[in-house]
Design a protein around this motif. Sequence first.
Motif, short mmCIF file in Angstrom:
data_model
loop_
_atom_site.label_atom_id
_atom_site.label_comp_id
_atom_site.label_asym_id
_atom_site.label_seq_id
_atom_site.Cartn_x
_atom_site.Cartn_y
_atom_site.Cartn_z
N VAL A 93 -13.77 17.17 -74.34
CA VAL A 93 -14.86 16.25 -74.64
C VAL A 93 -14.48 15.04 -75.47
O VAL A 93 -15.01 13.96 -75.48
N GLU A 94 -13.76 15.40 -76.62
CA GLU A 94 -13.27 14.33 -77.41
C GLU A 94 -12.30 13.13 -76.65
O GLU A 94 -12.27 11.87 -76.88
N ALA A 95 -11.48 13.67 -75.75
CA ALA A 95 -10.80 12.86 -75.12
C ALA A 95 -11.41 11.83 -74.00
O ALA A 95 -10.98 10.74 -73.60
N PHE A 96 -12.27 12.58 -73.24
CA PHE A 96 -13.03 11.83 -71.91
C PHE A 96 -14.33 11.90 -72.15
O PHE A 96 -14.84 11.35 -71.08
N GLY A 97 -14.80 12.46 -72.85
CA GLY A 97 -16.35 12.62 -73.00
C GLY A 97 -17.00 11.06 -73.72
O GLY A 97 -17.71 11.48 -74.75
N ASN A 98 -16.41 10.11 -73.34
CA ASN A 98 -16.87 8.88 -73.70
C ASN A 98 -16.99 7.88 -72.63
O ASN A 98 -16.98 8.27 -71.29
N ARG A 99 -17.29 6.80 -72.69
CA ARG A 99 -17.51 5.84 -71.57
C ARG A 99 -16.28 5.39 -70.99
O ARG A 99 -16.23 5.05 -69.77
N SER A 100 -14.88 5.77 -71.47
CA SER A 100 -13.79 5.32 -70.81
C SER A 100 -13.39 6.58 -69.65
O SER A 100 -12.51 6.50 -68.93
N GLY A 101 -14.16 7.78 -70.19
CA GLY A 101 -13.50 9.11 -69.22
C GLY A 101 -13.72 8.85 -67.99
O GLY A 101 -12.62 9.39 -67.00
#
Length: 171
Positions: free
Chosen positions: A124-132
Amino acid sequence: NTATNTADELAEVFTEMRAHLYLYAGMLLLKRAQDGAQQWRAVVDLATLCYLISYQVCHFLLLTRSDPCDPPRYSAPRPKANSFKGEQVSHEPLELLACDRQSQAGHMLLNLSRDVEQLLKDVVEAFGNRSGPSHLFDELFGAQTEAQLSFICNDDIHLLSAQVPKAMDLA
């Protein structure tokens, strides 16, 4: 209103198709690692992302409205155990698909790591964002593929939760 009911039904189908897209994307990534086409470490986080999205996509069931002008109220089903032989079950096919999909994704999440809670937090920290989504798209289709019109690249996944599924809630 027939138009409202049709729109609600289409939204339900679209939501379930979205969830299945991520379920099968996770399976594809793991299958590539199993076949030796990719390294396990290179795909496990993105496969986890896919299963987490698939698990957390709720299949919304429209509840009754007292007034057609009221906004709809929804409830999300939890995965349910299969019925016993001879039991009378009257489920909608889309609800059965949703429960089965949530159960499959939940079981996969529980089996991808010994420390599932930490894995989910890291993902979630690495990929749960707009670039995921763009990272996922590149892993699935390659960086040379045109991504701007892709559903995955334009999907909003930044509201993911790192909550671990409970085995007793899964079918």
